[in-house]
Each structure stands twice: as structure tokens, then as C-alpha cells.
Design an enzyme around this catalytic site. Structure first.
Site: not given
Ligand code: IVH
Length: 732
Positions: A132, A134, A136, A256, A377, A471, A474, A493, A498
């Protein structure tokens, strides 16, 4: 050359960093400045953070970096999490993902990790992953009792967070009441996020002086500052003490995970947990027919948690997917990388989980992170650093190449401490000075480059760089040449003797001949011992020459000689490349070889006029002049003669048969019995294919001889097609 020391004046540096960070943040949102990337902003912020850690006396509570910092605010109630809110371990490459898999496999029962099926784990030999996005944003925990949202909190330090229930209630995608049949108690975890569009609008408002200001930790008023990214904006918005202000921010929420459920049956499940958990499902909304609708199902995978969360009315990542193995996980990561720039929300990677909740329980948690999850990442391709020095590298053709030297800096997943500056023109174009803060970029496997100078970070102490007049290797004279075709200036050079030129040339020579046993150190040693005076002498070396040398002995001497003898045959294109003719790299050498077919034809042509070479596609006047000069120099002709007398055989170039392999990438590994690797490469090239050094998802075939190396393993891991020698011959 005087080096630049950044640590002398931390106060000044901190002040510059603060100002530049603030400027970049505002510029990004007001000027639609495409050059300002999150990477550069993050890199400068990281440096500021590290400097402040080192010099805490220079902290300033009122400065911008403290506005949205992660410290819990005194104004919100503290909340203890009954199950700790964890963080994730990061991985930065496919390799690290495989390492993670290897580590966890060791902890799983052999039935799972090695492939025998087991009654308790009917999915059989392997296990699935769940991928899934991640997000931000800001991690939050939501507690529902008897179907009602009763408390929402930030992660804080994982054990104690802040109660931000009122603010979270303003988020439309957080259901306040769960549809029936709901559990007696459920703790949902997810990410509060701000969409990229909302951030843009919010920043515009802030900078125009409308709307509310980002919160200050102590609640005091301050100057108007735009938010740097969606993460800071989401966090800052949820820290508004007045929920009305928070509501203006139009945040979103993606669930999540489920940390805990209590059912009315009195069953309590704290995750990770062994066993299957029956959950009642809600009927689909009226008017919406859902195929295969069942009234309940068993919660036994992470993917089931997502399904259940969706059923309870939460948003989950629309891209999520079950992957059968790491190859599929890697495809997910690659696919999302292309979607990511247009994704509505800020993301910084992909979260990968072992899908089976029972396996999650076996793997458990170590430190603050679960073993059963990893965060892939996406690497920052740009970073900032300070140029400490500019050094000169003398290449095999004598060209002086300036290199920027800096402290090891993490970029695109690896630490780099130098970047090429190409030539003096480039330094002037960038207006680069020693002591400057620069943006470096590294994409994929390419050598890092300096792409921009942050001139606003200057203190006035930076030093202009001048190309040396002699150079550095040399002491010989340095000459300036204008390359009219590319209208660029190069410095050379001119000393034919050299030692740096000589060394680089020898290294280049053996690498094109693929004489792997002769590394730079051994070559230098042979030269110092007087065993070789030029590259041609390599082919008359004997075992008896090498064995008596300290740290060599019979065995290694024999290996070296065997390797040299095996590599005496060389295709014309490679031979031309080894000669180190100015402006003749691998491509041009191939163009010359396919045009002339034999070395003799090329030699005859260069004794006449340049018309024929000039007529070759891709070859311009500077190249043809350089080729002609080279083959009209007696020393060079004698060197070629010496090579041939010493046993080097230059093979005819094959005529290109266009088509068959066009668009295909090959990787060769191991020893082939019917032809050398060079010949195999030439055959592939002649059919329009490409030969690359390492296996990736883009590789079409890996051709495997005897004793293949790690490339075969990588091919298997990535699911790339493998050909044995017989299959390969059939393809040709
Ligand atoms: S599972 C074990 N799923 O990433 C913690 N985290 O770097 C459970 N985050 O603190 C995390 N999207 O805030 C999970 N789809 C996703 C996420 C996610 C963002 C964040 C979360 C966590 C941080 C860890």
C-alpha cells in the site's frame, strides 16, 4: 589548494540555512518554481537540524523550524496508547528488500519459508505480501466505542500522544458513527493528510495574507509562512487549538490498520494476533449492488483488515494490492513510482506487509518497528552539500577533468563524496566556487553531477577556481583546446610521458580487453618493476616474470598469464576503443569498425584524405581529424605493430543485420564454450541488441555460461528470462 571549512562559523551557516529554507518554501508556492524540489528543501533542513543538535546553544524557539516540530503541545491533553504506535524500518533498494525477506524467512517455520505445505497455513509453500502507498501526513489513532468516534490522538512518541479529537472530527473522511453491525470497540490507525491541491490553495491564501496562520508551538503570532509540504501542512493544521481553524484546512484521512477490536461476543483481539477472527459485515448501501456479497468473513490477513475498514466506511489506499512474491512487490513499487507525481496526496514510499496475520504474530516487533513490515522509500535524487575542494583528474587522453569534493552525502540511496564537473565551461556556467553550497544529482547508476549552485548561501569567503597551468600529476604543460563542435574548452596535459595519463591508459586498455586479473595496483607494480613499459608488453609477460614478485607466487602468476592468453583476440570495434584516440569512445569506435570492416581498410583510408571518414554518419570533422592524426603518427603505428607481433589478433567487424535484436537488452554471465564474451557481445550488437552490465527488470535475457556469477541469481529473483548457451546460439 585551500580547503573550505564549513564548521568554522556555525552561527552564520545556521542563519543562511534558515533564510534559504524559508525562501525555498515560499518560492515553491508563489513562483511555481519547478527547480525547487522537496529533496533540496529536505536536504537543507536536515543539515540545519544536525547543526542545531551539535550547537544547541544556537536553537531559537521562535525560528521557523520550531513551528511544526513534533514536540507534543502542552495545550492538548496527553493520551496513553494502549498498544504502542510503531514506526517502520526503511528499505531503499530491491537488494534491501531481498535482505529483509531473507531475515524474516529465517524466523518463520520451515514449512512456510522452504515450501512444504502445512495444515495450519493452507496457503502452502510461500506467503503473500500486501502493498500500500505510504502517505506523507500525520499518523493518528481513532477510537470507536459502540460505533461512535470517541477519541482521536496523534502518535506522539508512540506511547503518549495528544488528544486532537475535536480537530479530527472536522475531517469528512473520518466517520463519526460506524454503520451496523459495528464492533463494541475498535482502534483504527491511519494517516491524516492534506491533498497537494489543498496545500497549494492554502499556501496561496497564507502568502496573500488571508486565512489562518500556521500554529506556533507557544501559540504566539508570527510572520506569514507557507507550508513546505503536505506533511507539515497536515501536522500544523491538526495542531490548531481552535477546531474551526483546523476545519478550514480540508484534511483527509486514510485508514491503514486496526490495532484492536472487541466484539460483542466478548472476544478481544489485539494485533498482531494469532488465530482467525470472524467479523460481521455491513450490507452494501442501498441501490449499490456488490457482487459476491457475504454477511461475514474471517479476518486473517492484513488485506482483510483493509477490506473490513472499507466496509466500516473508511477510505483506504485505492492502489493497495496483494503480491505473491517480492517480484510482484517490486513491480508494484515501480508502477506506483510512475503514478506518484500525479497522485493527489504526498507520498514517500510504499508499505509492504507480510499479509498473513498469524505470520505477523510469529515475526513480532523489534525495537519500535514490526519485523513483518517494511517501508520502501523512493530515493531522493537530489541533495545539497558544500564543495570543500575542486580536484583535477588526469584522464587517459590527458584531459584534465575537475571534480567537486565534499563530505559523504546521501543521494539516490548511496553516499557520494565527489561529483564530476566535466570541464571549465561547466564550472563557469554554474558559477561554482570552492565553499559553495550546491545541489548534486544522481539518477540510477550514473556518476553524480553538480546541477545547481545555491548562490544565496554564500558568505563571501568562497573562492573562484582556476585551471592549473601545469599538470597536477607530472608538472607538464597544460594546453587549452577549443572543441568547435561542442563549443567547449578542454584542458590537456601535453606531456606524452605523463604517468597519470599512462596509468589511466593502461587501466582503460585492460578493461576493454577484459583482462580482469590486472587491476590498477598490479599494473602499477608491473610498471615499477620494469616488467612492462607499455600496454603491448602485457602480452609477452611470462609466468616466470610474475611468480618471483613478492605477494604473487606460482598460482596467481599462472592465473594472470592464462587470462591474458585467453583475451588476445579482440573485435575491431573494441580494438579501436582501446587505442585511446581522442574523441573516440565506444560508440564512435563501433561506427568506424562497421564502416571499414578491417583495421587494414581503416589504415589505408587514413593515409589518403579524410573524405571517407567524414562521410560516416555520426562522425564529425573533429573526430575524423583526430582519427587521421592518430594513424599518421609513427609512434602509434609502431604500437599497433607491436601489439600484433605480441599476438593480438584484431577480428573483422560483422556487418549489421538490422532488426532481430532491436530493443532487446542482454546480460552475459559465466564462460561460454563456443565463443568469448566479447564475440558474444559483438554478435548481439550486430543484430541490433544491447549488452548491459547488470540485471534489472528491463533486461530481456540473461545468457548463462559455466560458473555464472550473481547475475544469474539476480535474474531469477527478478524473473528475467535465462538462456543457456544452446538457447542463445539458436537465437543468433
Ligand atoms: S503501517 C507500524 N501504512 O508511516 C506502523 N504506515 O514510517 C504502522 N504511514 O507512523 C504503519 N502510510 O504514519 C502504514 N499505508 C501506511 C502508511 C503508514 C503512512 C506512516 C505512519 C507511520 C509511518 C512510519
Amino acid at each position: 589548494m585551500q580547503k573550505f571549512d564549513n564548521n568554522k562559523k556555525p552561527q552564520q551557516r545556521i542563519q543562511k540555512l534558515r533564510a534559504e529554507i524559508a525562501r525555498l518554501r515560499d518560492a515553491y508556492h508563489t513562483e511555481n518554481a519547478p527547480n525547487v524540489t522537496d529533496d533540496v528543501y529536505d536536504s537543507l533542513s536536515r543539515e540545519l537540524k544536525e547543526l542545531l543538535k551539535k550547537y544547541p546553544e544556537l536553537e531559537d524557539i521562535n525560528s521557523d523550524e520550531n513551528r511544526v516540530a513534533g514536540k507534543p503541545l502542552d495545550k492538548f491533553e496527553k493520551v496513553k496508547h494502549s498498544i504502542r504506535m510503531l514506526s517502520l524500518n526503511d528499505v531503499f533498494s530491491d537488494e534491501e528488500l531481498y535482505d529483509w525477506e531473507n531475515r524474516i524467512k529465517k524466523l518463520l517455520p520451515p514449512e512456510i519459508s522452504q515450501g512444504r505445505s502445512l495444515r495450519e497455513f493452507p496457503q502452502g509453500p510461500s506467503f503473500n505480501y500486501f502493498c500500500e502507498v505510504k502517505f506523507d501526513g500525520l499518523a493518528v489513532s481513532l477510537i470507536y466505542e459502540n460505533g461512535k468516534f470517541v477519541r482521536g490522538a496523534t502518535r506522539g512518541d508512540g506511547l503518549i500522544g495528544e488528544d486532537i479529537t475535536q480537530n479530527l472530527k472536522t475531517i469528512k473522511s473520518i466517520p463519526l458513527i460506524l454503520p451496523k453491525p459495528f464492533p463494541e470497540f475498535i482502534e483504527v490507525r491511519g494517516e491524516a493528510v492534506m491533498s497537494k491541491k489543498t496545500l497549494e490553495k492554502l499556501n496561496k491564501k497564507i502568502l496573500e495574507g488571508k486565512g489562518s496562520l500556521p500554529a506556533l508551538p507557544t501559540g504566539q503570532a508570527g510572520g506569514r509562512q507557507a507550508f513546505a509540504n503536505t506533511r507539515n501542512a497536515a501536522a500544523g493544521s491538526l495542531r490548531q487549538l481552535d477546531p474551526k481553524l483546523s476545519a478550514e484546512r480540508h484534511l483527509d484521512f486514510f485508514a491503514y490498520d486496526i490495532a484492536e477490536i472487541k466484539f460483542y461476543t466478548k472476544e478481544v483481539v489485539k494485533f498482531p494476533s494469532r488465530g482467525s477472527h470472524f467479523v460481521p459485515l455491513n450490507a452494501p448501501k442501498e441501490g449499490r449492488s456488490e457482487e459476491n456479497f457475504t454477511t461475514s468473513f474471517v479476518l486473517e490477513n492484513h488485506s482483510d483488515k483493509h477490506k473490513y475498514l472499507k466496509n466500516l466506511g473508511f477510505q483506504v489506499d485505492p492502489n493497495d494490492a496483494i503480491c505473491k512474491n517480492l517480484n510482484e512487490v517490486i513491480s508494484f513499487i515501480k508502477k506506483f513510482e510512475t503514478i506518484r507525481p500525479n497522485f493527489l496526496y504526498g507520498t514517500d514510499g510504499v508499505v509492504i506487509s507480510v499479509n498473513d496475520l498469524r505470520l505477523q504474530e510469529i515475526l513480532g516487533v523489534v525495537g519500535k518497528a514490526p519485523r513483518y513490515m517494511a517501508a520502501f522509500k523512493y530515493p531522493a535524487e537530489k541533495a545539497t552539500t558544500i564543495v570543500k575542494d575542486i580536484k583535477i583528474n588526469v584522464g587517459r587522453t590527458g584531459v584534465l577533468t575537475p571534480l567537486a569534493i565534499f563530505e559523504p552525502t546521501l543521494v539516490a540511496g548511496s553516499k557520494v563524496s565527489k561529483a564530476t564537473l566535466h570541464n571549465m565551461d561547466q564550472i563557469e556556467r554554474l558559477d561554482l566556487r570552492i565553499g559553495d553550497t550546491v545541489v548534486i544529482e544522481k539518477a540510477g547508476d550514473v556518476i553524480p553531477k553538480v546541477v545547481e549552485v545555491l548562490t544565496r548561501m554564500r558568505t563571501g569567503k568562497e573562492k573562484k577556481f582556476k585551471m592549473p597551468q601545469t599538470c597536477p600529476a607530472c608538472g607538464g604543460k597544460v594546453k587549452k583546446k577549443i572543441l568547435s563542435e561542442v563549443s567547449s574548452v578542454a584542458f590537456y596535459c601535453v606531456n606524452p610521458k605523463c604517468p597519470a595519463k599512462d596509468e589511466r591508459y593502461l587501466e582503460h586498455f585492460v578493461s576493454v580487453f577484459e583482462i580482469y586479473e590486472l587491476g590498477p595496483k598490479i599494473l602499477r607494480r608491473f610498471k615499477d618493476e620494469g616488467l612492462i613499459t607499455d600496454a603491448a608488453d602485457i602480452f609477452t609477460l611470462t609466468k616466470e616474470d610474475i611468480a618471483p614478485l613478492e605477494r604473487f607466487g606460482e598460482k596467481s602468476a599462472e592465473n594472470i598469464i592464462n587470462e591474458i592468453n585467453k583475451k588476445k583476440k579482440i573485435p575491431l570495434s573494441k580494438f579501436l576503443w582501446t587505442l585511446g584516440i581522442l574523441h573516440v569512445g565506444e560508440e564512435t569506435a563501433r561506427d568506424l569498425a562497421t564502416h571499414f570492416g578491417t583495421l587494414e581498410n581503416l589504415l589505408i583510408s587514413t593515409q589518403q584524405d579524410l573524405a571517407e571518414i567524414d562521410s560516416i554518419e555520426n562522425i564529425g570533422p573533429a573526430v575524423s581529424k583526430s582519427v587521421s592524426n592518430f594513424f599518421n603518427d609513427k609512434n602509434n603505428l609502431n604500437f599497433i605493430k607491436k601489439l600484433q607481433q605480441n599476438g593480438v589478433v584484431v577480428e573483422k567487424a560483422l556487418k549489421i543485420k538490422v532488426g532481430k535484436f532491436v530493443g532487446l537488452n542482454f546480460v552475459l554471465t559465466g564462460t561460454l564454450s563456443t565463443m568469448s564474451r566479447e564475440i558474444a557481445k559483438e554478435r548481439i550488437l550486430a543484430l541490433g541488441g544491447k549488452v548491459v552490465g547488470s540485471v534489472s527488470k528491463n533486461t530481456s535475457y540473461v545468457v548463462v555460461g559455466t560458473d555464472p556469477g550473481s547475475k544469474l541469481k539476480n535474474a531469477k529473483k527478478l524473473g528475467v528470462k535465462v538462456l543457456n548457451e544452446a538457447d542463445f546460439l539458436k537465437l543468433l
